[in-house]
Design a protein around this motif. Structure first.
Motif, short mmCIF file in Angstrom:
data_model
loop_
_atom_site.label_atom_id
_atom_site.label_comp_id
_atom_site.label_asym_id
_atom_site.label_seq_id
_atom_site.Cartn_x
_atom_site.Cartn_y
_atom_site.Cartn_z
N VAL A 181 -33.53 27.12 -28.32
CA VAL A 181 -33.48 26.95 -26.87
C VAL A 181 -33.07 28.27 -26.23
O VAL A 181 -32.03 28.85 -26.60
CB VAL A 181 -32.52 25.82 -26.46
CG1 VAL A 181 -32.33 25.80 -24.94
CG2 VAL A 181 -33.04 24.47 -26.94
N ASN A 182 -33.88 28.76 -25.29
CA ASN A 182 -33.57 29.96 -24.52
C ASN A 182 -33.20 29.53 -23.11
O ASN A 182 -33.87 28.69 -22.51
CB ASN A 182 -34.78 30.89 -24.45
CG ASN A 182 -35.34 31.23 -25.81
OD1 ASN A 182 -34.58 31.53 -26.73
ND2 ASN A 182 -36.66 31.19 -25.95
N LEU A 183 -32.15 30.12 -22.56
CA LEU A 183 -31.67 29.76 -21.24
C LEU A 183 -31.65 31.00 -20.35
O LEU A 183 -31.16 32.06 -20.75
CB LEU A 183 -30.27 29.16 -21.31
CG LEU A 183 -30.08 27.97 -22.25
CD1 LEU A 183 -28.62 27.52 -22.27
CD2 LEU A 183 -30.98 26.81 -21.86
N MET A 243 -22.88 25.75 -19.18
CA MET A 243 -22.59 24.32 -19.25
C MET A 243 -23.53 23.61 -20.22
O MET A 243 -23.11 22.74 -21.00
CB MET A 243 -22.70 23.71 -17.85
CG MET A 243 -21.64 24.21 -16.88
SD MET A 243 -22.02 23.80 -15.15
CE MET A 243 -21.85 22.01 -15.17
N LEU A 244 -24.82 23.96 -20.18
CA LEU A 244 -25.78 23.31 -21.06
C LEU A 244 -25.52 23.69 -22.52
O LEU A 244 -25.57 22.83 -23.41
CB LEU A 244 -27.21 23.69 -20.67
CG LEU A 244 -28.31 23.14 -21.58
CD1 LEU A 244 -28.24 21.62 -21.69
CD2 LEU A 244 -29.68 23.57 -21.09
N ALA A 245 -25.27 24.96 -22.79
CA ALA A 245 -24.99 25.38 -24.17
C ALA A 245 -23.80 24.62 -24.73
O ALA A 245 -23.81 24.18 -25.89
CB ALA A 245 -24.73 26.89 -24.21
N VAL A 295 -29.08 28.94 -29.62
CA VAL A 295 -29.25 29.14 -28.18
C VAL A 295 -29.14 30.62 -27.85
O VAL A 295 -28.25 31.32 -28.34
CB VAL A 295 -28.18 28.35 -27.39
CG1 VAL A 295 -28.29 28.62 -25.89
CG2 VAL A 295 -28.29 26.85 -27.67
N ASN A 296 -30.04 31.10 -27.02
CA ASN A 296 -29.98 32.45 -26.45
C ASN A 296 -29.85 32.34 -24.94
O ASN A 296 -30.50 31.49 -24.32
CB ASN A 296 -31.24 33.25 -26.79
CG ASN A 296 -31.46 33.39 -28.27
OD1 ASN A 296 -30.58 33.84 -29.00
ND2 ASN A 296 -32.64 33.02 -28.74
N ILE A 297 -29.02 33.19 -24.35
CA ILE A 297 -28.79 33.13 -22.90
C ILE A 297 -29.02 34.48 -22.26
O ILE A 297 -28.52 35.51 -22.74
CB ILE A 297 -27.35 32.65 -22.58
CG1 ILE A 297 -27.13 31.23 -23.09
CG2 ILE A 297 -27.07 32.73 -21.08
CD1 ILE A 297 -25.70 30.72 -22.89
N PHE A 298 -29.80 34.47 -21.17
CA PHE A 298 -29.93 35.64 -20.29
C PHE A 298 -29.39 35.22 -18.93
O PHE A 298 -29.99 34.41 -18.22
CB PHE A 298 -31.38 36.08 -20.16
CG PHE A 298 -31.53 37.43 -19.50
CD1 PHE A 298 -31.68 38.58 -20.26
CD2 PHE A 298 -31.51 37.56 -18.12
CE1 PHE A 298 -31.81 39.83 -19.65
CE2 PHE A 298 -31.62 38.79 -17.51
CZ PHE A 298 -31.78 39.94 -18.28
N ALA A 299 -28.23 35.76 -18.56
CA ALA A 299 -27.54 35.36 -17.33
C ALA A 299 -27.54 36.50 -16.32
O ALA A 299 -27.26 37.65 -16.67
CB ALA A 299 -26.11 34.93 -17.63
N GLU A 347 -27.01 34.76 -29.02
CA GLU A 347 -27.07 36.02 -28.28
C GLU A 347 -26.84 35.74 -26.80
O GLU A 347 -27.38 34.78 -26.24
CB GLU A 347 -28.41 36.72 -28.48
CG GLU A 347 -28.46 38.10 -27.82
CD GLU A 347 -29.72 38.90 -28.20
OE1 GLU A 347 -29.81 40.07 -27.80
OE2 GLU A 347 -30.60 38.34 -28.89
N TYR A 348 -26.02 36.58 -26.19
CA TYR A 348 -25.73 36.47 -24.76
C TYR A 348 -25.98 37.82 -24.11
O TYR A 348 -25.41 38.85 -24.51
CB TYR A 348 -24.27 36.06 -24.52
CG TYR A 348 -23.96 35.78 -23.07
CD1 TYR A 348 -24.07 34.50 -22.56
CD2 TYR A 348 -23.58 36.80 -22.19
CE1 TYR A 348 -23.80 34.22 -21.22
CE2 TYR A 348 -23.32 36.54 -20.85
CZ TYR A 348 -23.42 35.25 -20.38
OH TYR A 348 -23.16 34.99 -19.05
N VAL A 349 -26.86 37.83 -23.11
CA VAL A 349 -27.15 39.04 -22.34
C VAL A 349 -26.83 38.75 -20.88
O VAL A 349 -27.37 37.79 -20.30
CB VAL A 349 -28.63 39.46 -22.48
CG1 VAL A 349 -28.90 40.72 -21.67
CG2 VAL A 349 -29.00 39.67 -23.95
N GLY A 350 -25.95 39.56 -20.29
CA GLY A 350 -25.57 39.35 -18.89
C GLY A 350 -25.67 40.62 -18.08
O GLY A 350 -25.27 41.70 -18.55
#
Length: 380
Positions: free
Chosen positions: A159-161, A173-175, A189-193, A216-219
């Motif tokens: 899942v990518n967010l 919240m979803l993660a 889960v990967n997140i681009f915020a 992975e978290y990219v902000g």
């Protein structure tokens, strides 16, 4: 294998903002969603932000209320957005809109479909209209799309967010909701915020901390935002999560493609394309990360190293314009910033430049120079 990408719009923003006049080349999240080449519902969805007018209410996989101003001010409704996303991941709704809307009724009537006439109920002052029942609900159709087009089973393998503003917090919240769900907790889960901002009083753990399911978290964070109530969140990530954070000149909306000199307060005539560079960089790396995470996209920017260098130099040349943004506020009041934006590092309030260290790549964190193009090697 199916990688599902969920796009969370910001407060007041919708799926249709890829053509919103406030953004010279489309609001970032809705634009990215419109460029996804996969099958909607099976491989991607876009979720309207809190306070956006509930345009998606009839299509959600969970029942939602119309929160109006409380959605804009306090984020009311984002819990339902997260539950909707959980249900999409599982491919099963917990609610269906069984009655026709007025628009659907008129379309069927105009097409000559034999349906009952509209029923009028109640007194003149309290009159309501019943347009009849759907033979097949939107939710049932979407469930079938998911069953048909998700490969190797309904539950996705990744899942990518992607989210901006409260949409970024919705990613957090979803993660966390997935990690608490026995059926979903092991999905990577990967997140681009993009400048995740929860609003006043919304700094609970599910919004400021992330579990080990986030790989992975990219902000990207707006350096020049000063509005009261717009403290952004740099989440506390788990050991083993690749965490990359970058500062970008400009304000909260600048990140999402608003290129006005004031960052959206107000939008003046002829002022829509003054400071495009931050939005270009954020969009480019959103595209880069999504492609790296298995997403097929159309109309990508495909910026070169030289392009990034030129954008960085242009931002440095416009430094005086970015500093002028400090006097504008989305909420009328400004933070007593003492020269820096005040942010939330997990649940702890700190100054913008304090967010750095070995847990990040690059370790310079929110002190990284826009001229340091090599710092982006970590997310290429």
């Amino acid at each position: 294998m199916t990688a599902l990408t969920i796009f969370f719009c910001g407060t007041g923003s919708t799926k249709f903002d890829d053509i919103n006049a406030n953004y010279w080349d489309g609001e970032l999240v809705s634009t990215l969603a419109s460029h996804h080449l996969g099958r909607e519902f099976a491989e991607w969805i876009v979720v309207d932000g809190p306070g956006s007018g509930n345009l998606q209410a009839d299509d959600l996989f969970t029942k939602s209320e119309e929160y109006g101003l409380s959605g804009t001010l306090f984020g009311k409704g984002w819990e339902q957005n997260v539950q909707h996303a959980i249900n999409i991941i599982k491919g099963q709704c917990d609610w269906q809109r069984e009655q026709l809307t007025e628009e659907e009724y008129n379309r069927l009537k105009a097409a000559g479909i034999p349906i009952e006439d509209v029923k009028v109920e109640g007194s003149w002052f309290w009159r309501k209209y019943n347009y009849g029942d759907r033979s097949v609900t939107q939710q049932a159709l979407q469930e079938q799309i998911i069953k048909t087009f998700r490969k190797d089973g309904v539950i996705p393998t990744q899942v990518n967010l992607v989210g901006w503003s409260r949409g970024g917090i919705s990613c957090h919240m979803l993660a966390n909701a997935m990690f608490k769900d026995s059926e979903l907790k092991n999905i990577p889960v990967n997140i681009f915020a993009i400048d995740p901002v929860p609003g006043i009083g919304n700094f609970q753990d599910d919004k400021v901390k992330l579990g080990p399911n986030v790989k992975e978290y990219v902000g990207f964070y707006a350096r020049d935002e000063r509005s009261k109530g717009f403290s952004c969140v740099i989440p506390q990530t788990a050991t083993g999560t690749k965490t990359h954070i970058y500062p970008i000149p400009g304000r909260h909306a600048t990140m999402a493609g608003n290129a006005t000199s004031t960052g959206g307060v107000p939008n003046g005539a002829g002022d829509l394309k003054i400071l495009v560079e931050p939005g270009r960089i954020v969009r480019h790396f959103a595209e880069v990360c999504l492609k790296r995470w298995g997403v097929q996209l159309d109309k990508s920017l495909n910026l070169t190293h030289a392009d990034l260098e030129n954008l960085g130099k242009a931002m440095v040349d416009n430094e005086a314009k970015y500093r002028l943004m400090h006097k504008y506020s989305y909420t009328y009041f400004s933070e007593l910033d003492q020269g820096e934006r005040y942010v939330s590092l997990g649940s702890q309030g700190v100054n913008f430049s304090a967010v750095k260290g070995a847990i990040y790549a690059p370790a310079t964190g929110l002190t990284t120079s826009v001229l340091d193009v090599d710092s982006y090697q970590h997310i290429r």
